[in-house]
Design an enzyme around this catalytic site. Structure first.
Site, PDB file in Angstrom:
ATOM      1  N   ARG A   1       0.792  -1.238   0.000  1.00 51.13           N
ATOM      2  CA  ARG A   1       0.000   0.000   0.000  1.00 51.13           C
ATOM      3  C   ARG A   1       0.817   1.277   0.000  1.00 51.13           C
ATOM      4  NH1 ARG A   1      -2.904  -3.086   3.564  1.00 51.13           N
ATOM      5  NH2 ARG A   1      -4.454  -4.263   2.408  1.00 51.13           N
ATOM      6  N   VAL A   2       1.927   1.307   0.689  1.00 49.33           N
ATOM      7  CA  VAL A   2       2.661   2.577   0.721  1.00 49.33           C
ATOM      8  C   VAL A   2       3.931   2.541  -0.123  1.00 49.33           C
ATOM      9  CG1 VAL A   2       1.807   3.380   2.937  1.00 49.33           C
ATOM     10  CG2 VAL A   2       3.803   1.927   2.878  1.00 49.33           C
TER      11      VAL A   2
END
Ligand code: ATP
Ligand code: MG
Length: 517
Positions: A365-366
Site C-alpha cells: 500500500r505505501v
C-alpha cells in the site's frame, strides 16, 4: 466483586506506601505450582505488572497475572528445573535486552545470551523489550525504497523503508526464502538487518544461518533465535526483544530491516501461555488481547522524522496460512495491521514459478510512493499485461481456439511470468532489473522461446558493460529515464537478443499449446 476490587486496590496502595527502595529485593515469594512454561507464585505483595522475577538456577520469569493471592508467571527458562516450594525474588525491573553495535554478526536468544559459541555478548547498554511506538508527529512518510533484489517484488509490489509488509502462504511455499533474499540484497546498502526466528525447527534455523554466513550477510545482521523446544515464554518475548534492538539502531539514524519468522508460532505460544494461565479463551481459543499482541509490535516499525535522525524500521512479518485460507483469524488480524501482503501460492510453487508470489492477491500500500521513477515507468504496463494473461491462461490450457490478439497476450504473459522467476539467494541489482523489465515491457522477448529466456536475460545484463558510465550510474540509482536513454537501451537490447530470436511461428504456437508456464 466490587469489595474484592477495593480490597486489592487497598492492598496495592499499602504495599506501595510501605515499599522502600531496598525492600524490593527483600521480597521473597514461593512457587505454588509449576507447569509447562508457567509458574504460580505467592507472597510478593509489591510485585508490578510485567516485573522480572528471579527463580532458582538463574531462571527468570515475567509477572503476568497479578491476582489477589497469587501471581501467574511466564517462565523464560526450563520449567523442569523448578519445584513447588522454591523461592522467588523480585528484581524491581522489567524485562530488557542488551543492545548496541556489539550485536552485529551475533546469534543470540531473547535474553541476550550468545548461541553462536563466540563468547558473551559484551554490550553494556540495555533497552526494555516493550517500548511505546513512536508518536504520529515523530513519523515521516515512507519515501525511500527498500530493494528486495527480487524482480517480482521490486517491480510489482515495492516495499518502502519504514513499511510493514506481511509475507504469507502455506507451509513450504518459500516465505523464509523471500525474507532471506531481501536480507542478502542489503549488502553494501547501509541497512542493518535483524532476523528473528520464533519457535522454528533447529534444522531450518541452521539452514538459514548457513545461507546468511555463506553470503557474508552476518556482517550487517543480528540473528535472534528461539527453537521449538524452548520455553513458550521465550517465543513470546522474542519479537519484542528483536524490535528493541532494531529501535536502538533506528534511533541512531540507521535504516533497519526486521524479519519475524513467523508470527503464527508467536500467536500459538501466546495462546498456550494464556490458556495455562487460565485467561478466558475467545475465537480459536486465542485470548482476547491477541490483536494487541501483534499490533503493539508492528506499530513500532516506522520512518522517523529528520529531527529524530530519520532512521527507519521496516518489518517483514511472516505468517503461515492453512489450506490457503487467507481469511483465518490471525492472518486477517495481521493483514489489517500491516501495509500490505505478499501472498505465496502453493499451486504456483508446484508449477515451479518461484518465488511463488500470487500478484493478484498481493498488495503493497505505501511502497508505490517510494518506488524509484525508472521502476514505476515499467511496472504499470507489466501489471496490466500480467493480469490479462492470468485471465486468459485457463482457456489456453484447455486448448480453446484463440484469436491472434489473445494469443499475443498469452505469449507475452508467459514471458512476463518466466522473467519474474528468480532462483534463491540470487538478488539482482537495480540496473539489471530495470533493463530486463524495460526489454520485457517493450516486448523484446516475445520472439524468444520461453526456454531461452534465462540466457537472454543474462545476455542483457552482460550487455550493460558496454554502456556509458553516466547512463549506467543513472540506471543504478533508478532515476527516471528520458526517451533518448530508453531508445539507446532498447536498440542495444535488440542487437543483443538477435541470436535468441525465433523465426519459426509453428514452434511458438507449440509453446502455447504445451501449457502456459
Ligand atoms: P516453512 O513453512 O517450512 O517455514 P517456507 O514457506 O518458509 O517453509 P522456504 O523454507 O523458504 O519455505 O522454502 C521452501 C523450499 O522451497 C526450500 O527448499 C527452498 O529451498 C525452496 N525455494 C524457495 N524459494 C525458491 C526459489 N526462488 N527457487 C528455488 N527454490 C526455492
Ligand atoms: Mg520458513
Amino acid at each position: 466483586m466490587k469489595h474484592s476490587f477495593e480490597r486489592v486496590f487497598k492492598q496495592m496502595r499499602q504495599s506501595r506506601e510501605t515499599l522502600k527502595p531496598n525492600s524490593i529485593l527483600q521480597e521473597v515469594g514461593t512457587i505454588l505450582s509449576v507447569s509447562a512454561g508457567i509458574a504460580i507464585v505467592e507472597g510478593l505483595p509489591g510485585v508490578g505488572f510485567e516485573e522480572l522475577l528471579l527463580f532458582p538456577r538463574h531462571i527468570y520469569g515475567i509477572a503476568f497475572n497479578i491476582d489477589e493471592h497469587q501471581i501467574g508467571v511466564v517462565l523464560l527458562g526450563d520449567y523442569c528445573l523448578l519445584n513447588a516450594g522454591d523461592e522467588v525474588k523480585r528484581t524491581g525491573r522489567v524485562m530488557d535486552i542488551v543492545v548496541g553495535n556489539e550485536l552485529i554478526g551475533r546469534v543470540i536468544d531473547p535474553l541476550g545470551r550468545a548461541l553462536d559459541g563466540k563468547g558473551k555478548v559484551s554490550g553494556t547498554q540495555r533497552l526494555p523489550i516493550e517500548r511505546p511506538a513512536p508518536a504520529i508527529m515523530s513519523r515521516s512518510p515512507v519515501t525511500e525504497p527498500l530493494q528486495t533484489g527480487l524482480k517480482v517484488l521490486d517491480a510489482l509490489l515495492p516495499i518502502g523503508r519504514g513499511q510493514r509488509e506481511l509475507i504469507m502462504g502455506d507451509r513450504q511455499t518459500g516465505k523464509t526464502s523471500i525474507a532471506i533474499d531481501t536480507i542478502l540484497n542489503q549488502a553494501g546498502k547501509n541497512v542493518l538487518c535483524i532476523y528473528c526466528a520464533i519457535g522454528q525447527k533447529s534444522a531450518s534455523v541452521a539452514k538459514t544461518l548457513a545461507i546468511l554466513k555463506n553470503n557474508q550477510a552476518l556482517d550487517y545482521t543480528v540473528v535472534m533465535v528461539t527453537e521449538g523446544n524452548d520455553a513458550p515464554g521465550l517465543d513470546y518475548i522474542a519479537p519484542y526483544a528483536a524490535t528493541s534492538i532494531g529501535e536502538f539502531f533506528m534511533e541512531a539514524g540507521k535504516d533497519v530491516l526486521i524479519v519475524y519468522d513467523d508470527l503464527t508460532q508467536h500467536a500459538r505460544s501466546y495462546r498456550e501461555l494464556s490458556l495455562l494461565l487460565r485467561r478466558p479463551p475467545g475465537r480459536e481459543a486465542f485470548p482476547g488481547d491477541i490483536f494487541y499482541l501483534h499490533s503493539r509490535l508492528l506499530e513500532r516499525s516506522t520512518h522517523l522524522n529528520q529531527e529524530l535522525g530519520g532512521g527507519s524500521l521496516t518489518a517483514l512479518p511472516i505468517i503461515e496460512t492453512e489450506e490457503q485460507n487467507m481469511s483465518a483469524y490471525i492472518p486477517t488480524n495481521l493483514i489489517s495491521i500491516t501495509d500490505g501482503q505478499i501472498y505465496l501460492s502453493p499451486s504456483l510453487f508446484e508449477l515451479g514459478v518461484l518465488p511463488a508470489v500470487d500478484v493478484g492477491k498481493s498488495v503493497s500500500r505505501v511502497g508505490g510512493k517510494a518506488q524509484r521513477p525508472a521502476f514505476r515507468s515499467v511496472s504499470g504496463a507489466l501489471k496490466l499485461a500480467y493480469a490479462q494473461f492470468e485471465e486468459l491462461e485457463n482457456f489456453a490450457r484447455f486448448g480453446a481456439r484463440l484469436d491472434d490478439d489473445s494469443l499475443k497476450t498469452i505469449e507475452h504473459g508467459q514471458r512476463i511470468r518466466s522473467c519474474l522467476k528468480q532462483a534463491e539467494s540470487s538478488p539482482l541489482p537495480v540496473a539489471a532489473q530495470i533493463c530486463i523489465l524495460l526489454a520485457l515491457t517493450n516486448r523484446l522477448f516475445d520472439n524468444i522461446p520461453v526456454d531461452s529466456l534465462k540466457n537472454a536475460q543474462q545476455a542483457i545484463v552482460a550487455s550493460l558493460n558496454t554502456l556509458e558510465q553516466d547512463l549506467l550510474a543513472r540506471l543504478q540509482l533508478a532515476e527516471s529515464l528520458n526517451e533518448a536513454d530508453k531508445h539507446q537501451l532498447i536498440s542495444l537490447f535488440k542487437t543483443t537478443l538477435v541470436s535468441f530470436s525465433e523465426s519459426d511461428k509453428a514452434t511458438k504456437l507449440k509453446t502455447v499449446a504445451n501449457g502456459t508456464v
